[in-house]
Design a protein around this motif. Structure first.
Motif, PDB file in Angstrom:
ATOM      1  N   ARG A 296      -2.206   9.413   0.787  1.00 49.69           N
ATOM      2  CA  ARG A 296      -2.592   8.215   1.537  1.00 49.69           C
ATOM      3  C   ARG A 296      -3.410   8.642   2.745  1.00 49.69           C
ATOM      4  O   ARG A 296      -3.050   9.601   3.456  1.00 49.69           O
ATOM      5  CB  ARG A 296      -1.354   7.426   2.007  1.00 49.69           C
ATOM      6  N   ASP A 297      -4.475   7.924   2.994  1.00 53.74           N
ATOM      7  CA  ASP A 297      -5.323   8.230   4.149  1.00 53.74           C
ATOM      8  C   ASP A 297      -4.518   8.165   5.447  1.00 53.74           C
ATOM      9  O   ASP A 297      -3.602   7.353   5.591  1.00 53.74           O
ATOM     10  CB  ASP A 297      -6.481   7.229   4.233  1.00 53.74           C
ATOM     11  N   ASN A 298      -4.894   9.015   6.391  1.00 56.28           N
ATOM     12  CA  ASN A 298      -4.302   9.028   7.735  1.00 56.28           C
ATOM     13  C   ASN A 298      -2.822   9.416   7.756  1.00 56.28           C
ATOM     14  O   ASN A 298      -2.081   9.001   8.649  1.00 56.28           O
ATOM     15  CB  ASN A 298      -4.498   7.667   8.431  1.00 56.28           C
ATOM     16  N   THR A 299      -2.389  10.166   6.735  1.00 58.83           N
ATOM     17  CA  THR A 299      -1.036  10.720   6.760  1.00 58.83           C
ATOM     18  C   THR A 299      -1.121  12.245   6.808  1.00 58.83           C
ATOM     19  O   THR A 299      -2.060  12.841   6.269  1.00 58.83           O
ATOM     20  CB  THR A 299      -0.223  10.310   5.520  1.00 58.83           C
TER      21      THR A 299
ATOM     22  N   CYS B  68       0.216  -5.300   3.779  1.00 56.20           N
ATOM     23  CA  CYS B  68       0.040  -3.917   4.254  1.00 56.20           C
ATOM     24  C   CYS B  68      -1.340  -3.352   3.945  1.00 56.20           C
ATOM     25  O   CYS B  68      -1.981  -2.736   4.794  1.00 56.20           O
ATOM     26  CB  CYS B  68       1.130  -3.035   3.652  1.00 56.20           C
ATOM     27  N   TYR B  69      -1.808  -3.523   2.732  1.00 61.07           N
ATOM     28  CA  TYR B  69      -3.137  -3.033   2.344  1.00 61.07           C
ATOM     29  C   TYR B  69      -4.213  -3.741   3.170  1.00 61.07           C
ATOM     30  O   TYR B  69      -5.210  -3.150   3.588  1.00 61.07           O
ATOM     31  CB  TYR B  69      -3.317  -3.254   0.842  1.00 61.07           C
TER      32      TYR B  69
ATOM     33  N   CYS C 232       4.008   8.562   4.700  1.00 64.70           N
ATOM     34  CA  CYS C 232       4.159   7.098   4.730  1.00 64.70           C
ATOM     35  C   CYS C 232       3.134   6.405   5.624  1.00 64.70           C
ATOM     36  O   CYS C 232       2.883   6.826   6.754  1.00 64.70           O
ATOM     37  CB  CYS C 232       5.573   6.750   5.206  1.00 64.70           C
ATOM     38  N   THR C 233       2.582   5.299   5.119  1.00 66.96           N
ATOM     39  CA  THR C 233       1.617   4.505   5.880  1.00 66.96           C
ATOM     40  C   THR C 233       2.248   3.254   6.504  1.00 66.96           C
ATOM     41  O   THR C 233       1.567   2.515   7.211  1.00 66.96           O
ATOM     42  CB  THR C 233       0.462   4.044   4.969  1.00 66.96           C
TER      43      THR C 233
ATOM     44  N   LEU D 243      -4.294  -1.973   6.512  1.00 68.95           N
ATOM     45  CA  LEU D 243      -4.782  -0.596   6.483  1.00 68.95           C
ATOM     46  C   LEU D 243      -6.267  -0.510   6.145  1.00 68.95           C
ATOM     47  O   LEU D 243      -6.996   0.277   6.727  1.00 68.95           O
ATOM     48  CB  LEU D 243      -3.977   0.224   5.467  1.00 68.95           C
TER      49      LEU D 243
ATOM     50  N   LEU E 146       1.725   2.461  10.100  1.00 71.10           N
ATOM     51  CA  LEU E 146       0.332   2.085  10.356  1.00 71.10           C
ATOM     52  C   LEU E 146       0.046   0.662   9.908  1.00 71.10           C
ATOM     53  O   LEU E 146      -0.854   0.001  10.427  1.00 71.10           O
ATOM     54  CB  LEU E 146      -0.613   3.044   9.619  1.00 71.10           C
TER      55      LEU E 146
ATOM     56  N   SER F 290       0.827  -1.209   0.000  1.00 69.09           N
ATOM     57  CA  SER F 290       0.000   0.000   0.000  1.00 69.09           C
ATOM     58  C   SER F 290       0.859   1.257   0.000  1.00 69.09           C
ATOM     59  O   SER F 290       0.472   2.288   0.516  1.00 69.09           O
ATOM     60  CB  SER F 290      -0.931   0.018   1.211  1.00 69.09           C
TER      61      SER F 290
END
Length: 442
Positions: free
Chosen positions: A338-341, A79-80, A159-160, A83, A163, A49
């Motif tokens: 990317r979400d939540n970054t 990873c995906y 970067c995710t 997340l 997470l 991801s």
């Protein structure tokens, strides 16, 4: 009949090492591993991801798997899957999604291979991913990827991975050496050390931050493993690549002169916005130190284009910085939100058109850098590890300093180390070579 399992891996070397470990778990349960293009009862897709494109690829791979066998039990891990598990589970044909703590228990979840109407999810809070599972890849190629570290404590704004993989934690030195020995017993000539942030090696399991060993301790210990001819360090952060490590590699009989060092931007302004842990001056120092000790070393660079706030001037700062740097190739990443970054919320978004244009410019620069590096090596003698595939009448391989070689196909050369002289660059950009001494079997 023996059930069959197929695998597809997206993303990094670390994912490949983990897929291989999961595959061995299936084989221990009586499954037969088969090629992804062949019908299988179970298909495991190890996801990435890092970019938006990696997310989209998952749906494409699922479609391909269903075409090959519409009844296959399809599992998403990686990873995906950590997340956005519900998003994966909603993809038509997906039966099971396993997060970061569950992926190495996949065989516990497959007693019943009946297709589900909706994907079943087993995931965790990422704070629970505080234990370490060692992995290595064998059987897929002449090199093995050996995982030594997982997770990351850095907080880069784009970067995710923290997470998706949790805190930084490392394998024990004892277990790394045990895995390296197992790899050597498979007649594999080269090990590539991999992890999320391998220079951070030494942080213990279960969130224990006591440094039992350093990365330098690790490389020194691996040098002593019998049967392994080559050791290669994969991506390592510039602030964690110490002089002592460079000096050790320079004197080593096994560690090869090849470094891959993420840069991400040649602009100090953007490096601060990214929350990287160095400025460009340190990066120059690392490159100079390597070239001073190892003039023929290959140095690869990760760089991101289109980060929020990257004006034309700041992009050209990166471009010109790379032009002047004595490096060998680039891995160019086009920034995607990317979400939540934190970066996704920053002002100064760069248009997709501009991102693509800048990416194309840097890929062109990479091609020039690689060719210049290859040209600098012509006429010199190197050791090549030949791989196992016949590609249009040629066998390929890499020198110790990562020059890609092509040589007329000969099965006796597969998985052998040969001294060669580099002669010319072929039309496809690879390097032709002559054997220094012809083995009796050839």
């Amino acid at each position: 009949m023996q059930k069959k399992v197929a695998f597809y891996t997206l993303g990094c070397k670390l994912n490949f090492s983990e897929t291989s470990t999961i595959a061995r778990q299936f084989e221990e349960k009586g499954f037969q591993k088969t090629d992804f293009q062949s019908p299988a009862d179970v298909v495991v897709i190890n996801t990435c991801s890092v970019t938006e494109n990696a997310d989209k690829r998952f749906k494409t791979i699922v479609k391909q798997a269903r075409k090959i066998n519409s009844d296959a039990f399809i599992i998403g891990v990686g990873c995906y899957a950590q997340l956005k598990p519900e998003e994966l589970a909603a993809v038509n044909g997906v039966d099971l999604v396993l997060g970061a703590t569950e992926k190495f228990k996949v065989t516990d979840y497959i007693n019943d291979l009946t297709k589900n109407d909706f994907g079943e999810v087993h995931s965790c809070e990422i704070d629970d991913a505080d234990f370490y599972v060692g992995s290595y890849s064998i059987g897929d190629r002449t090199r093995a990827f050996l995982k030594v570290q997982d997770g990351c404590d850095y907080k880069c704004t784009y970067c995710t991975i923290p997470l998706a993989r949790g805190i930084s934690r490392s394998d024990t030195l004892e277990n790394v050496l045990k895995n390296a020995k197992e790899i050597s017993e498979q007649n594999i000539k080269e090990i590539v050390l991999t992890g999320v942030n391998i220079g951070d090696y030494g942080k213990g399991e279960f969130g224990n931050k006591k440094h039992e060993h350093t990365f330098l301790d690790l490389v020194k210990a691996l040098e002593t493993v019998e049967g392994i001819e080559r050791l290669r360090i994969s991506s390592i952060e510039p602030n964690l690549l110490k002089n002592e490590t460079i000096d050790f590699v320079a004197a080593s009989q096994k560690f090869v002169p090849h470094f891959h060092i993420p840069l991400q931007s040649g602009s100090n302004t953007l490096l601060k916005q990214m929350r990287r842990r160095y400025m460009r001056e340190l990066y120059v120092d690392r490159v100079n130190r390597i070239k001073q000790q190892l003039p023929d070393a290959c140095i690869g660079v990760d760089v991101i284009v289109g980060f929020p706030g990257e004006t034309d001037e700041l992009f050209l700062e990166t471009y010109n910085f790379l032009v002047d740097l004595d490096i060998s190739y680039l891995h160019v990443f086009t920034y995607s939100e990317r979400d939540n970054t934190l970066a996704a919320e920053m002002e100064g978004a760069v248009s997709l058109k501009t991102r693509k244009k800048r990416s194309k410019m840097l890929r062109g620069l990479s091609a020039k850098k690689r060719r210049a590096f290859y040209e600098s090596q012509l006429g010199s003698t190197h050791e090549v590890l030949f791989e196992g595939e016949n590609k249009e009448g040629y066998i390929h391989g890499f020198t110790e300093n990562y020059v890609k070689i092509k040589f007329p196909w000969n099965p006796y050369l597969v998985n052998t180390l040969q001294q060669v002289t580099l002669t010319e660059i072929a039309e496809d950009g690879l390097v032709k070579a002559q054997l220094v001494s012809v083995p009796s079997e050839v």
